[in-house]
Design a protein around this motif. Sequence first.
Motif, PDB file in Angstrom:
ATOM      1  N   SER A 204      90.632  45.477  44.354  1.00 59.52           N
ATOM      2  CA  SER A 204      91.078  45.041  45.692  1.00 59.52           C
ATOM      3  C   SER A 204      92.144  46.005  46.165  1.00 59.52           C
ATOM      4  CB  SER A 204      91.604  43.603  45.627  1.00 59.52           C
ATOM      5  OG  SER A 204      90.628  42.718  45.124  1.00 59.52           O
ATOM      6  N   VAL A 205      91.711  47.142  46.686  1.00 55.48           N
ATOM      7  CA  VAL A 205      92.649  48.202  47.055  1.00 55.48           C
ATOM      8  C   VAL A 205      93.539  47.781  48.219  1.00 55.48           C
ATOM      9  CG1 VAL A 205      92.873  50.592  47.824  1.00 55.48           C
ATOM     10  CG2 VAL A 205      91.130  49.969  46.138  1.00 55.48           C
TER      11      VAL A 205
ATOM     12  N   GLU B 103      97.227  56.073  39.862  1.00 53.38           N
ATOM     13  CA  GLU B 103      96.107  55.143  39.846  1.00 53.38           C
ATOM     14  C   GLU B 103      95.709  54.707  41.262  1.00 53.38           C
ATOM     15  OE1 GLU B 103      98.744  55.045  38.077  1.00 53.38           O
ATOM     16  OE2 GLU B 103      98.252  54.891  35.937  1.00 53.38           O
ATOM     17  N   VAL B 104      96.722  54.513  42.113  1.00 59.09           N
ATOM     18  CA  VAL B 104      96.422  54.109  43.508  1.00 59.09           C
ATOM     19  C   VAL B 104      95.654  55.209  44.210  1.00 59.09           C
ATOM     20  CG1 VAL B 104      97.458  53.497  45.717  1.00 59.09           C
ATOM     21  CG2 VAL B 104      98.405  52.568  43.606  1.00 59.09           C
TER      22      VAL B 104
ATOM     23  N   ALA C 181      91.978  54.619  45.716  1.00 61.18           N
ATOM     24  CA  ALA C 181      91.790  54.732  47.164  1.00 61.18           C
ATOM     25  C   ALA C 181      90.762  55.810  47.494  1.00 61.18           C
ATOM     26  CB  ALA C 181      93.121  55.041  47.840  1.00 61.18           C
ATOM     27  N   GLU C 182      90.842  56.944  46.777  1.00 61.45           N
ATOM     28  CA  GLU C 182      89.864  58.000  47.044  1.00 61.45           C
ATOM     29  C   GLU C 182      88.476  57.580  46.586  1.00 61.45           C
ATOM     30  OE1 GLU C 182      91.326  61.477  45.199  1.00 61.45           O
ATOM     31  OE2 GLU C 182      92.843  61.893  46.741  1.00 61.45           O
ATOM     32  N   ARG C 183      88.448  56.834  45.486  1.00 61.81           N
ATOM     33  CA  ARG C 183      87.158  56.349  45.015  1.00 61.81           C
ATOM     34  C   ARG C 183      86.536  55.388  46.032  1.00 61.81           C
ATOM     35  NH1 ARG C 183      88.825  54.622  40.628  1.00 61.81           N
ATOM     36  NH2 ARG C 183      89.050  52.421  41.154  1.00 61.81           N
ATOM     37  N   GLU C 184      87.366  54.515  46.626  1.00 56.98           N
ATOM     38  CA  GLU C 184      86.881  53.556  47.631  1.00 56.98           C
ATOM     39  C   GLU C 184      86.945  54.111  49.046  1.00 56.98           C
ATOM     40  OE1 GLU C 184      85.562  50.739  46.811  1.00 56.98           O
ATOM     41  OE2 GLU C 184      86.025  50.918  44.662  1.00 56.98           O
TER      42      GLU C 184
ATOM     43  N   ARG D  73      99.414  54.580  54.059  1.00 56.93           N
ATOM     44  CA  ARG D  73     100.525  53.628  54.044  1.00 56.93           C
ATOM     45  C   ARG D  73     101.258  53.668  52.695  1.00 56.93           C
ATOM     46  NH1 ARG D  73      97.923  48.249  54.583  1.00 56.93           N
ATOM     47  NH2 ARG D  73     100.094  47.507  54.509  1.00 56.93           N
ATOM     48  N   TYR D  74     100.464  53.682  51.622  1.00 55.99           N
ATOM     49  CA  TYR D  74     101.085  53.655  50.288  1.00 55.99           C
ATOM     50  C   TYR D  74     101.861  54.944  50.008  1.00 55.99           C
ATOM     51  CZ  TYR D  74     101.579  53.604  45.225  1.00 55.99           C
ATOM     52  OH  TYR D  74     102.097  53.652  43.960  1.00 55.99           O
TER      53      TYR D  74
END
Length: 1498
Positions: A938-939, A957-958, A962-965, A973-974
């Motif tokens: 749940s990104v 990891e984020v 995020a790039e994967r999804e 934003r992150y």
Amino acid sequence: MSTSTMVVSDAEFLPSRNERRGQVGQTATKLHIMDILKNRGESATPFKVQQEIAMPPEAPTDFAVGLHLSEKHGVVFMITKAGFLFMFDIGTGTMLVRSRVSQETVFITVGSALTGGIIFVNKRGAVMSAKVNETAIVNYIMNQLVQIPNRQDIAFTMARRFGLPGADELFQRQFNQLFASGDYKGVALSHGAALIAAQCKSGLLRTPQTIQQFKSVQAPPGQSSPILHYFSTLLEHNKLNALESVELVRPVVQQGRRELIEKWLKEDKLECTEELGDIVRPLETKFALSIYLRAQIHQKVIQCFVELGQIDQIVAYVKRVGYQADYTQLLQNMVATNPEGATNFAKSLLEGQNGVPLIDINQVVKVFMDQNRLQETTSILLDALKANKPDQAHLQTQLLAMNLQQAPKVAEAILQMNMFTHYDRAYIGQLCEKAGLMQWAMEHYTDGTDLKRVMMHAHQMTPEFLIQYFSRLSPETALECLTDLMRHNRQNLQVAVKVAIQYHEQIGAVKIVDMFESFGSNEGIFYFLGAILNTSTDPDVHFKYIQAASRVGNMQEVERVCRESQVYDPTAVKNFLKEAKLPDPRPLIYVCDLHDFVEELTDYLYKNSLMKYIEVYVVKVNPLKCPQVIGSLIDLDCSEDFIKTLLQNVRAACPAEPLVEQIEKRNRLRLILPWLEARVAEGNQDPHLHNAMAKILIDTNREPENFLKTNAFYDSKIVGKYCEDRDPHLAYTAYKRAWGSCDEQLVDVTNRNGLFRLQARYLVERQSPDLWALVLTPDNQYRRNVIDQVVSTALPESTNADEVSATVKAFISADLPTELIELLEKIVLHNSDFSKNRNLQNLLVLTAIKADKARVMDYINRLDNYDGPEIAKIALGDPYGLYEEAFLIYKKCGQNAEAMDVLLENINSLERAQEFAARINDKTVWYKLGKAQLENGSVPESVDSYLKSEDATDYLEVIQAAEREENYEELVRYLTMARTKVKDSQIDGELVYAYAKTERLSDMEEFISGTNTANIQAVGDRLYDEKFYKAAKILYASIPNNGRLASCHVQLGEYTQAVEAAKKANNPKTWQEVNLACVKAEQFRCAEIAGQHIIVHPDHLEENAVLNSKISKALMQLLESGLGNERANLGRGLHGRMGARAKLVAVCGRTRNETDSTIDTADEDSTTDGNEECEDLELLSCPSPTSDAGLLVFLCIACGCSCQAPYEVLNTKAGTVDKGCAHLISLAEHIFGLVVTLRSAFRSRQLPLQWHICLAAGSVGYTQLQNIALGTQLPTLVLITIKNGNLLANVFLGKLLLHRQYGLQQLVAVVLLSLGLILVSLAGAVGDNTTENGHSCVLGIILLAGALLSRAAGGLVQEQLSRTRTVPVEELLFFRSLLGLPAVLLQYKSISTHSRQWFAGEIMFGWPGPWVLLALNTVMDYVTRVGITLLIERTSALTANLVLTFQRFVSFIISAVLLSPELPSKSLWLGALVVLAGTLLYAVAPADVKGSPKEKSA
């Protein structure tokens, strides 16, 4: 020369040989004989003889190899090499013998002290000897050596001095002449008749006639007689013969001159004869004895020994010479005159020779006894019979018999010595009895009758003898003898007792006692047994002794034995004493006390009214037996008053325990109450005493409970046991008072009597784990009753935390969880003193977790003082799994993070976790939630949670998720939040990438225009690969990377902007890519502009494109215009122009043959040249770099000269002593370089670190080697000139490493340059006259050569890098200064030394002159380095070296004209000009250099 000079220690003979004389080649040998003895006489002339030695004709050149003196014969032996033997007279040096004794060469010789000759060895190993023939030498000299005129003198002298025979006639003649002339004792040099007679060894002249001749001469008045002079001469030289000795001694004896005779005898000057001894004997017997001994007149020797009293010497003499004499007659004569001497003489004769007596002993005894010499006879026999031989038995008997009959004491002494064993013992025994020697008579008798008869005289014998004698008798005989002794005379009692004592073990003590009893001798028994009592273990012996002692009235001994003996039979003794009824019963008391007959003793004393002795016994003898006496008295019905009085007298000495036992056994405890109270009042702490008191108080009910609680001395176990059947409460009190030692008894009595409340209270107070374990054991049928009382009464009443703790632990150890919960609820939940106790609350919760999980939630809600985190961990663990309870505990404790972990990891509810996080709103909670959501995929929700947590820890990891999804909006934003928390280039790079992916180019452009750490190049390449050209264009423009920027413009169809970017990149690859793209898009104008920049590199011309018919015309125009391009021809010469034309022809020819063509794009992996200096942005024209290069050349020359002048001033010898300051200058240059290029440290590197290290290594090598060279004696002008050799170094390395090919003119230039450098080097090395300075100059030249090679290598590396990638100048200089600084700092000692000198103003300029020059040198050096770096990028390393060479020549002129203290030498000028010529020739030479395949591929 006198005779005394011829001893070896006084004279030395020195031969001298090979003395040169006369004609050349002739040699002569001389013999020198001289006396070297000092102080021989002040007036005496030193003896010295020399003679020439004539060598034999057959060996004229022969020489001596050995020379030896013969002291025995007065000659000198000489051996020559050729084997000739020479013999010379020592007195005259006359040669007596010359003979060849060896045909071989003689090589070693040695003198022979034994024969007086010599021993020699020739070369064949033959050992030979030569000596004087004593019997023939004198006649040989006199008769054979007729050629010697003085041969008779020589012969006579040798015969006289060395006693050689053959000259008797000469002696006789000489003696007669001297005697006739009256020369008796010698005058002046004459020897005298007496001396001639003495020296005649044959004895011809020592006759009676000669003595008569001297006697017949009358002595002149005032002088001694000739006969005395004759004898004195003989005594001085020789020993007198028998006649001479008698004639000389007779008048001396008449004169009584003992000292002369003693002297002559000691010096052995007289010949001893019997006649001479007889003459001397009247004067002195001792002298006569000496003469007789020497003359071996044995009988007279013995007579002299007798006269002198040396009797012991006679036998020794006789043994030595083996003479047989009449000793019997001699002894008879001696006994009458000297008995003592005769005795000693007889003993010596009996010792004999080799053990054989010289006289019969019987004859000796007869001789002495005939004259009644008993004492002497006894002495002789004792000495003769000491061997104690069997064949001497009659002599032993005779000796003892004589003395027993005439001298009994002597006989007794002889017997005491125990020397003889073979005599007639019976006969001697009879004689001893007759002589009154009774002891010796018993020693010799063996018959019993004889022994008993003699023993009747025991009073005449010593007790010791009798005792010793009885040891020889058998036990039966000994007992009979003792009986006879006692029967014959009672006075023998003492002797009999002593014998009995000594031999009682052999005879038997009982038999001896019976023997004494048969005679009614109690005293004998008493004394006998008293002596053996301590060693005997026979009970009868001790009993008999007690009886005998009592019968003789010795009561003290009876008492002692009864008290001390442990052997007697106590019953028999007790009965005997009771029957005897002794007036003093103490022996009986001791026997009964020791052997525990107390009751019988008490009964005996009580019935015989011996009450006093009862009190004495218990008070003084043994108070410990008082309890038994009291018991017996009670049994005998004795009055209580006597018993109480007796106890009061004994007081505390009476033991309480047995007394109480005796009284209690008879149920009369109250009888001893007064005694007990008295002892208690005295402070007696005996437990038995207090036990009795307790029992009496319990039975009488006199406040027993108070006594049991307050008394500390009674035994709780005994008293408690006593109370169990009487009063259980008192038993509990007694057991409780023991506090541990009676726990089992207490539990048992309370269980049996139902006293569970008391037991429970005791258990709680006792706090004993062992006691609790005993009570709570499952086998205990009363356990439930006890637990109920503990829970309901005992524990709630307690206010002691330790008691509660011990109780709880006991329940835990007994594994009673239900009961424990019940107990803890009673304590914790019912408002007791321990309701808030943390440990108890923890225990309650934990016990519920383990035993009753349903109660856990209720306890968690009701309790508030437990260790929540620890309990929560236990609840979460296996096997409990109480997740909700753990969550509630963490929540209640405020540990939200742990609560969130439970929701996420154990309960696995993201919805509840979301709600919990929203309610708590804690950053840590949000972080954990975000991490869990991220792992769940749940990104967006995860990003929201991370944003609320403001934690960027998991940014990697984020980013991946995020790039994967492909949630780049959320990623923006992150990352916007993350870069505020973490400074990382990856965050900035990913943010730029996310902006591009979301097409937020304006935000991206705004971001990169600000401060960031993103790797723009990498992000741009990534976007370019993903065909995001617009975003990539913005990024490349911001770097700037004009090569990549041009590629982006090309991909976007922006050809004009692509040309502008290519101009800035100025890279052939970039121009080629733009050109091909423009051609493909038919933008020929832009393609032409790009082509103009390609044709300056002929190597790229063929690779430009595959032409077709449409563009051939445009291509031809491009090439034609390129031929006239100034830059295309710059630095290329004829080779460049010819190459361009060749390319043109080739391409034109190809265009006519090819119909279709394609345009290849540039290699995407190529990088730009980094030419950022071209700022002209015109579309169709770009200024030629020629003007920039010219400006750089001028700048390099001017700044280089400005740098070289301060450098030379600081390092020159003239006026200063600061020759080695180059390291300090290098330090300043590196620090300055770091300062001016410091901003490069904060930029991304464009060049890999390994290339920077390579470039820095070249720079460090150049700097260090040059600095070391400056420290040598190399002149500065030579150094400046040799620096031009870097062109030679560059060519050398280009040939060696890059395999370049150079033209003929270039090679000639290199040769000239090498010759010039050699001339300069030789001028520098030869300029200093000293060898040391010359060596230093050579070393400096070698170091400079290494420095030039190092710098040339660095230049080649930089040139190769510039062809393939962008190399920022500032970055290069920064890393070169940074990496080279440690090498410079290694010279910290030199740097610190020179800096101190500069600060101190020791240099010629003073402060701050050196520092100003250093600053000028540093700045100019930096500008020069920048210029050279830019020049290499725009041209080549060779061009830069050419410029540096010219600059150094200008510096050389400035140094030689302005700075050098003296003008350079002609050779130095010539070398410098040759170097310049070679450099210029190389510069105008055609560029025939051909690169290697590696260089072309690059």
